[in-house]
Structures are given as structure tokens and as C-alpha cells.
Design an enzyme around this catalytic site. Sequence first.
Site, mmCIF file in Angstrom:
data_model
loop_
_atom_site.group_PDB
_atom_site.id
_atom_site.type_symbol
_atom_site.label_atom_id
_atom_site.label_comp_id
_atom_site.label_asym_id
_atom_site.label_seq_id
_atom_site.Cartn_x
_atom_site.Cartn_y
_atom_site.Cartn_z
ATOM 1 N N HIS A 202 -3.500 -0.443 -27.089
ATOM 2 C CA HIS A 202 -3.416 0.672 -26.139
ATOM 3 C C HIS A 202 -4.330 0.461 -24.933
ATOM 4 C CE1 HIS A 202 -0.765 3.598 -27.967
ATOM 5 N NE2 HIS A 202 -1.411 3.554 -29.122
ATOM 6 N N GLU B 174 -4.797 0.105 -31.843
ATOM 7 C CA GLU B 174 -5.594 0.854 -30.870
ATOM 8 C C GLU B 174 -6.091 -0.032 -29.734
ATOM 9 O OE1 GLU B 174 -5.352 3.947 -30.841
ATOM 10 O OE2 GLU B 174 -4.640 4.240 -32.880
#
Length: 107
Positions: free
Chosen positions: A93, A90
Amino acid sequence: IAAPQVGVLRRLVVILPWEESGLEQPLFVVNPRLTLAEGEQECVEGCLSNPGWWGKTIRPQRVRVEALDREGTPISLEGEGALAKCLCHELDHLDGVVFWDKAICQV
């Protein structure tokens, strides 16, 4: 899920609990910064951004992340195994990196 995945250009990640995570409630991570990465694990990863794509990656076994919680209070998170993989995935990202950029092979 990372905010940029849903069109919100903020450094924000929300992680929902799942059995292997050890989390008991959703985790909101604002302006996260990876401050420790130790060990190595081979992971199988997929992503909501590209359903049906799977690949193997090498991720740290243990990580520490410094961030703010949803109220703006500084927090320090540590994750091992599956949670370490998720945090790295994550946070990538937020920097425009997707797992297949790091994939060593497709599965």
C-alpha cells in the site's frame, strides 16, 4: 492498515494483533523496508479498501522488515505465514500497490 488508506501520506503501517499473527500488541512500523523475502505461500487476501473483494496471491513465506518504531527507534521485524502476508500487503500500500494487482485469481 497503511496510512495512505486513510488519507495520510506517510510511510506508516499499524498492524493490530490477531490469533495467527503471534503479536501481543499493536505494531507501528515507520518507513519500513523489506530486506528479506524467502519461500512462497498461496494466500487468500481481502482489503478494507475494497470490502467484498477477495483474491489469491503468491506471497513470501518469511520476510524481514527494517523500520522505525513509533518512538523513532530502529527495529527489525521477522514474520512468517500470516504475518509475512500481512506485512507484504501493507507495505505494498505504501508503494501504491493493492492486492488485486498481484492476484492470480478471484475467489
